[in-house]
Design a protein around this motif. Sequence first.
Motif, PDB file in Angstrom:
ATOM      1  N   PHE A  13      35.486  79.018  -2.044  1.00  0.00           N
ATOM      2  CA  PHE A  13      36.796  79.086  -1.396  1.00  0.00           C
ATOM      3  C   PHE A  13      37.875  78.602  -2.350  1.00  0.00           C
ATOM      4  CE2 PHE A  13      40.040  77.317   1.587  1.00  0.00           C
ATOM      5  CZ  PHE A  13      40.362  78.502   2.236  1.00  0.00           C
ATOM      6  N   SER A  14      38.975  79.345  -2.421  1.00  0.00           N
ATOM      7  CA  SER A  14      40.006  79.074  -3.424  1.00  0.00           C
ATOM      8  C   SER A  14      40.956  77.943  -3.026  1.00  0.00           C
ATOM      9  CB  SER A  14      40.840  80.336  -3.650  1.00  0.00           C
ATOM     10  OG  SER A  14      41.634  80.618  -2.509  1.00  0.00           O
ATOM     11  N   PHE A  15      40.954  77.543  -1.745  1.00  0.00           N
ATOM     12  CA  PHE A  15      41.900  76.568  -1.218  1.00  0.00           C
ATOM     13  C   PHE A  15      43.340  77.037  -1.429  1.00  0.00           C
ATOM     14  CE2 PHE A  15      38.032  74.129  -1.793  1.00  0.00           C
ATOM     15  CZ  PHE A  15      37.949  73.427  -0.612  1.00  0.00           C
ATOM     16  N   GLY A  16      43.496  78.366  -1.429  1.00  0.00           N
ATOM     17  CA  GLY A  16      44.829  78.931  -1.527  1.00  0.00           C
ATOM     18  C   GLY A  16      45.002  80.169  -0.668  1.00  0.00           C
ATOM     19  N   GLU A  68      49.516  69.705   5.580  1.00  0.00           N
ATOM     20  CA  GLU A  68      50.293  69.913   4.360  1.00  0.00           C
ATOM     21  C   GLU A  68      49.432  69.638   3.122  1.00  0.00           C
ATOM     22  OE1 GLU A  68      53.939  67.753   4.417  1.00  0.00           O
ATOM     23  OE2 GLU A  68      54.706  68.795   6.196  1.00  0.00           O
ATOM     24  N   GLY A  69      49.249  70.677   2.322  1.00  0.00           N
ATOM     25  CA  GLY A  69      48.458  70.533   1.104  1.00  0.00           C
ATOM     26  C   GLY A  69      46.968  70.459   1.335  1.00  0.00           C
ATOM     27  N   ARG A  70      46.527  70.715   2.561  1.00  0.00           N
ATOM     28  CA  ARG A  70      45.098  70.649   2.885  1.00  0.00           C
ATOM     29  C   ARG A  70      44.651  71.939   3.565  1.00  0.00           C
ATOM     30  NH1 ARG A  70      47.030  65.544   4.808  1.00  0.00           N
ATOM     31  NH2 ARG A  70      46.257  63.780   3.559  1.00  0.00           N
ATOM     32  N   PRO A  71      43.365  72.267   3.459  1.00  0.00           N
ATOM     33  CA  PRO A  71      42.857  73.449   4.150  1.00  0.00           C
ATOM     34  C   PRO A  71      42.554  73.135   5.613  1.00  0.00           C
ATOM     35  CG  PRO A  71      41.080  72.426   2.943  1.00  0.00           C
ATOM     36  CD  PRO A  71      42.323  71.621   2.633  1.00  0.00           C
ATOM     37  N   LEU A  72      42.694  74.130   6.456  1.00  0.00           N
ATOM     38  CA  LEU A  72      42.358  74.010   7.877  1.00  0.00           C
ATOM     39  C   LEU A  72      41.181  74.929   8.172  1.00  0.00           C
ATOM     40  CD1 LEU A  72      43.041  73.046  10.788  1.00  0.00           C
ATOM     41  CD2 LEU A  72      44.596  75.011  10.940  1.00  0.00           C
ATOM     42  N   PHE A  73      40.174  74.394   8.823  1.00  0.00           N
ATOM     43  CA  PHE A  73      38.976  75.168   9.181  1.00  0.00           C
ATOM     44  C   PHE A  73      38.991  75.354  10.701  1.00  0.00           C
ATOM     45  CE2 PHE A  73      34.576  76.105   7.417  1.00  0.00           C
ATOM     46  CZ  PHE A  73      34.135  76.796   8.531  1.00  0.00           C
ATOM     47  N   ILE A  74      39.110  76.607  11.140  1.00  0.00           N
ATOM     48  CA  ILE A  74      39.136  76.919  12.565  1.00  0.00           C
ATOM     49  C   ILE A  74      37.854  77.642  12.954  1.00  0.00           C
ATOM     50  CG2 ILE A  74      40.314  78.199  14.397  1.00  0.00           C
ATOM     51  CD1 ILE A  74      42.905  77.906  12.832  1.00  0.00           C
ATOM     52  N   VAL A  75      37.175  77.135  13.971  1.00  0.00           N
ATOM     53  CA  VAL A  75      36.011  77.818  14.534  1.00  0.00           C
ATOM     54  C   VAL A  75      36.416  78.384  15.886  1.00  0.00           C
ATOM     55  CG1 VAL A  75      33.670  77.565  15.419  1.00  0.00           C
ATOM     56  CG2 VAL A  75      34.359  76.310  13.364  1.00  0.00           C
ATOM     57  N   ASP A  76      36.255  79.678  16.039  1.00  0.00           N
ATOM     58  CA  ASP A  76      36.633  80.357  17.275  1.00  0.00           C
ATOM     59  C   ASP A  76      35.375  80.832  17.977  1.00  0.00           C
ATOM     60  OD1 ASP A  76      37.794  81.757  19.302  1.00  0.00           O
ATOM     61  OD2 ASP A  76      38.992  83.079  18.039  1.00  0.00           O
TER      62      ASP A  76
END
Length: 203
Positions: A38-41, A145-153
């Motif tokens: 994952f690129s974190f971008g 801000e400046g962090r990745p968000l991981f969403i599980v649906d």
Amino acid sequence: MGAYFENYLKNVDAAHPGVAPSIRSTIDSLIPKYIKQFSFGDHLTGLLLGNVQSGKTGQVFGIISAAADEGFPLFVFLTSNKVYLYGQTFKMAVRFLDAFVVCGEDDDISFMESKLRKPVIVVLKKNGRVLQRWKNNLSSSKFCEGRPLFIVDDEADATSLNTKINQREQSTINRHLSGMKKLANSSLSLQVTATPQALVLQS
């Protein structure tokens, strides 16, 4: 694997002996190819397909734990709008993800006080009012801000889809989910279902 994943497997093995190898197999096939790369971008969407009542939640908690070991600090787990199913998922998270800060939909204060010192998972019903409130919490906390968000649906084919796509509009739940993703510089959305037809066709 890292400490969060191994702690989760230990909890699973104590409650359900024999299940851990299946979870480890899922992680071994997914983490190196997708999470470690994952690129974190970017804002990416993935699909986890499983049979009905096949233990998908247990597999997803394993993915969440392994992702925490790879640097994801913040997770939003979306469940059915049914109170019973929401409560069941929340209790599972508290029990098996005991190395995390686990927040329910009314745990605003615990969420803010966590300061992301440990990974945080927020379990929410797919309800317009609830999602609007937590989109505001995510925004005001500045945790994204400046962090990745991981969403599980979970059960992603129900409710989350843009049900107004043919009217060239955006349905309420879909709009709130899009808004959550936009708060973070990058996100990974994992759609979980046994019936992916609508997801595949709409995307």
